[in-house]
Design a protein around this motif. Structure first.
Motif, PDB file in Angstrom:
ATOM      1  N   GLY A   7      32.086  53.666  45.645  1.00 26.32           N
ATOM      2  CA  GLY A   7      31.322  52.443  45.443  1.00 26.32           C
ATOM      3  C   GLY A   7      30.361  52.471  44.282  1.00 26.32           C
ATOM      4  O   GLY A   7      29.778  51.435  43.928  1.00 26.32           O
ATOM      5  N   TYR A  44      42.999  51.593  41.226  1.00 28.75           N
ATOM      6  CA  TYR A  44      42.511  51.182  42.544  1.00 28.75           C
ATOM      7  C   TYR A  44      41.569  52.216  43.164  1.00 28.75           C
ATOM      8  O   TYR A  44      40.972  51.962  44.197  1.00 28.75           O
ATOM      9  CB  TYR A  44      43.671  50.856  43.491  1.00 28.75           C
ATOM     10  CG  TYR A  44      44.716  51.942  43.616  1.00 28.75           C
ATOM     11  CD1 TYR A  44      44.521  53.052  44.425  1.00 28.75           C
ATOM     12  CD2 TYR A  44      45.919  51.841  42.929  1.00 28.75           C
ATOM     13  CE1 TYR A  44      45.487  54.052  44.541  1.00 28.75           C
ATOM     14  CE2 TYR A  44      46.894  52.825  43.033  1.00 28.75           C
ATOM     15  CZ  TYR A  44      46.680  53.921  43.844  1.00 28.75           C
ATOM     16  OH  TYR A  44      47.639  54.897  43.946  1.00 28.75           O
ATOM     17  N   TYR A  47      38.085  52.096  38.750  1.00 27.74           N
ATOM     18  CA  TYR A  47      38.465  51.019  37.827  1.00 27.74           C
ATOM     19  C   TYR A  47      37.760  51.212  36.483  1.00 27.74           C
ATOM     20  O   TYR A  47      36.526  51.237  36.420  1.00 27.74           O
ATOM     21  CB  TYR A  47      38.093  49.669  38.429  1.00 27.74           C
ATOM     22  CG  TYR A  47      38.498  48.500  37.554  1.00 27.74           C
ATOM     23  CD1 TYR A  47      39.832  48.178  37.376  1.00 27.74           C
ATOM     24  CD2 TYR A  47      37.540  47.728  36.912  1.00 27.74           C
ATOM     25  CE1 TYR A  47      40.207  47.111  36.581  1.00 27.74           C
ATOM     26  CE2 TYR A  47      37.904  46.660  36.118  1.00 27.74           C
ATOM     27  CZ  TYR A  47      39.242  46.358  35.947  1.00 27.74           C
ATOM     28  OH  TYR A  47      39.611  45.306  35.151  1.00 27.74           O
ATOM     29  N   THR A 137      36.029  52.457  43.449  1.00 23.71           N
ATOM     30  CA  THR A 137      36.249  51.466  44.505  1.00 23.71           C
ATOM     31  C   THR A 137      36.792  52.083  45.790  1.00 23.71           C
ATOM     32  O   THR A 137      37.215  51.360  46.697  1.00 23.71           O
ATOM     33  CB  THR A 137      37.211  50.361  44.018  1.00 23.71           C
ATOM     34  OG1 THR A 137      38.444  50.955  43.605  1.00 23.71           O
ATOM     35  CG2 THR A 137      36.612  49.590  42.859  1.00 23.71           C
ATOM     36  N   THR A 140      35.475  50.653  49.414  1.00 24.55           N
ATOM     37  CA  THR A 140      34.662  49.437  49.272  1.00 24.55           C
ATOM     38  C   THR A 140      35.201  48.312  50.153  1.00 24.55           C
ATOM     39  O   THR A 140      36.399  48.229  50.419  1.00 24.55           O
ATOM     40  CB  THR A 140      34.627  48.969  47.811  1.00 24.55           C
ATOM     41  OG1 THR A 140      35.965  48.833  47.316  1.00 24.55           O
ATOM     42  CG2 THR A 140      33.886  49.974  46.942  1.00 24.55           C
ATOM     43  N   ARG A 143      37.377  45.479  47.213  1.00 31.54           N
ATOM     44  CA  ARG A 143      37.704  46.224  45.995  1.00 31.54           C
ATOM     45  C   ARG A 143      37.795  45.315  44.777  1.00 31.54           C
ATOM     46  O   ARG A 143      37.216  45.591  43.732  1.00 31.54           O
ATOM     47  CB  ARG A 143      39.014  46.987  46.191  1.00 31.54           C
ATOM     48  CG  ARG A 143      39.472  47.748  44.959  1.00 31.54           C
ATOM     49  CD  ARG A 143      40.784  48.458  45.221  1.00 31.54           C
ATOM     50  NE  ARG A 143      40.593  49.644  46.038  1.00 31.54           N
ATOM     51  CZ  ARG A 143      41.352  49.972  47.088  1.00 31.54           C
ATOM     52  NH1 ARG A 143      42.332  49.172  47.450  1.00 31.54           N
ATOM     53  NH2 ARG A 143      41.128  51.088  47.748  1.00 31.54           N
ATOM     54  N   CYS A 146      34.467  44.058  43.603  1.00 31.23           N
ATOM     55  CA  CYS A 146      33.686  45.109  42.946  1.00 31.23           C
ATOM     56  C   CYS A 146      34.094  45.251  41.488  1.00 31.23           C
ATOM     57  O   CYS A 146      33.246  45.432  40.610  1.00 31.23           O
ATOM     58  CB  CYS A 146      33.869  46.439  43.666  1.00 31.23           C
ATOM     59  SG  CYS A 146      33.149  46.494  45.324  1.00 31.23           S
ATOM     60  N   THR A 147      35.408  45.176  41.208  1.00 33.24           N
ATOM     61  CA  THR A 147      35.870  45.307  39.823  1.00 33.24           C
ATOM     62  C   THR A 147      35.433  44.123  38.975  1.00 33.24           C
ATOM     63  O   THR A 147      35.356  44.231  37.753  1.00 33.24           O
ATOM     64  CB  THR A 147      37.396  45.438  39.757  1.00 33.24           C
ATOM     65  OG1 THR A 147      38.024  44.241  40.242  1.00 33.24           O
ATOM     66  CG2 THR A 147      37.881  46.630  40.568  1.00 33.24           C
ATOM     67  N   CYS A 183      26.666  45.495  37.165  1.00 31.80           N
ATOM     68  CA  CYS A 183      27.383  46.776  37.191  1.00 31.80           C
ATOM     69  C   CYS A 183      26.642  47.793  36.336  1.00 31.80           C
ATOM     70  O   CYS A 183      27.243  48.453  35.474  1.00 31.80           O
ATOM     71  CB  CYS A 183      28.819  46.601  36.701  1.00 31.80           C
ATOM     72  SG  CYS A 183      29.994  46.201  38.004  1.00 31.80           S
ATOM     73  N   CYS A 189      28.382  49.466  45.037  1.00 28.74           N
ATOM     74  CA  CYS A 189      29.156  48.398  45.665  1.00 28.74           C
ATOM     75  C   CYS A 189      29.260  48.709  47.157  1.00 28.74           C
ATOM     76  O   CYS A 189      29.423  49.872  47.549  1.00 28.74           O
ATOM     77  CB  CYS A 189      30.551  48.319  45.027  1.00 28.74           C
ATOM     78  SG  CYS A 189      31.392  46.761  45.380  1.00 28.74           S
TER      79      CYS A 189
END
Length: 366
Positions: A7, A44, A47, A137, A140, A143, A146-147, A183, A189
């Motif tokens: 995260g 995945y 990232y 991620t 998370t 996911r 978050c990206t 970020c 995250c």
């Protein structure tokens, strides 16, 4: 190399990185994310939001016979030929999650000239830095969100919007829903309940190909153009206002909504022959197109989406953007020509979207 946990965001800058020495012509610059053993890391899990390389001239303290408190004191940062605000998109090379599947090689006899001693001020050395942003991620809750750096998916400090400055140098508006400012390094995250996994060490592995500079090489100039650039004039002065990223509004669940289009009309003060072009965009991209002033299509860059699990083919992620290698002499941008950058994304709420076009122009042909 840097350490990162589930995260977490790693936004790092590494100065004085390895780069070809001497007067050279760079032909390609490729990078990917790897683990401590050198294995490719899938998007995945971690990232790669972006990476970029920037040139700078640092004082040669050995020549000056001084031991500085800050080795970067007096450093001069050298941006590309792109038209954005002085500190926006200054890199020479850089991409993101699409790095593994995007070509960067420049055809012969063209190259990006570097290390020419006549361009380095006396008492300085030419050096390079690498900047990157990686989002781990693993575990998370969301996911994909978050990206996209959606602010409500991160454990932000209570006073975040009061102390965080946006691209305009002012405190972020509470309407800022996501993007690079949510970020920042070491932000978290949100994770699934009770998820645990160890931290790990990752690195950006990069490969540069080059040739020794000689009379057979033809230099190219590198530009980054941004579809958010809102060009205006003040008398004879042209002012560029690049935002670097943007938010795509919700389509309220409509299935057949038209794509979201960002478009910028950008004057190119010094034109040239188009040698190569590509783009940097995020998941949800349809394509990016560069048009000439007369409406002709200069090139279109399209995404490749992964459909597997292995690094370089991650399902649902953009794993490559196509490049354009036009026939020599077939495409020329005139001095002062106004080109149009148009980027298209699928409709639907998306934060931190980017629409950057990269072009290499040469003054002459072989």
């Amino acid at each position: 190399m840097f350490e990162i946990g589930p995260g977490k965001v790693a936004a790092k800058t590494f100065f004085d990185v390895e780069f070809p020495k001497g007067h050279v012509g760079v032909k390609s610059f490729d990078a990917e994310l790897v683990d401590e053993e050198g294995n490719s890391v899938p998007l995945y899990e971690a990232y790669l939001h972006h990476w970029f390389a920037i040139k700078y001239h640092a004082k040669d303290w050995n020549m000056l016979k001084i031991i500085p408190k800050n080795p970067l004191e007096g450093a001069i940062y050298i941006r590309n030929e792109g038209t954005c605000n002085s500190y926006i998109l200054p890199a020479y090379w850089g991409l993101g999650g699409e790095s593994r599947g995007t070509k960067s090689n420049i055809p012969n006899p063209y190259a990006v000239e570097q290390g020419n001693p006549s361009y380095v001020p006396i008492g300085y050395e030419e050096k390079w830095l690498l900047n990157l942003m990686v989002i781990d991620t693993r575990g998370t809750k969301h996911r994909k969100h978050c990206t996209e750096c959606r602010c409500n998916r991160f454990n932000l400090p209570k006073n975040f919007y009061n102390v965080t400055l946006g691209i305009d140098g002012k405190p972020l508006s509470s309407n800022y829903k996501g993007g690079i400012f949510c970020c920042q390094d070491n932000l978290q995250c949100k994770l699934k309940k009770d998820f645990e996994a160890p931290t790990r060490k990752l690195a950006l592995r990069y490969k540069i190909t080059w040739v020794e500079w000689n009379q057979q090489q033809i230099p190219v100039r590198f530009y980054i153009l941004d579809s958010t650039d809102r060009v205006r004039t003040n008398g004879s002065q042209i002012i560029h206002d690049c935002q670097s990223e943007f938010t795509i509004p919700s389509n309220n669940g409509k299935k057949h909504s038209p794509p979201h289009i960002e478009k910028a009309n950008i004057p190119i003060e010094r034109g040239g022959y188009l040698i190569y072009g590509t783009s940097h965009m995020h998941t949800g991209v349809i394509n990016a197109t560069l048009y000439g002033q007369d409406g002709r299509t200069l090139y279109t860059s399209k995404p490749t989406y992964g459909d597997g699990k292995e690094p370089g083919n991650e399902k649902g992620y953009v794993v490559g953007m196509s490049g354009s290698y036009p026939k020599p002499s077939s495409i020329k941008i005139k001095d002062g020509e106004i080109v149009t950058v148009e980027t298209r994304y699928k409709s639907g709420f998306l934060t931190g979207a980017m629409g950057h076009m990269y072009i290499y122009l040469a003054d002459r042909l072989p």
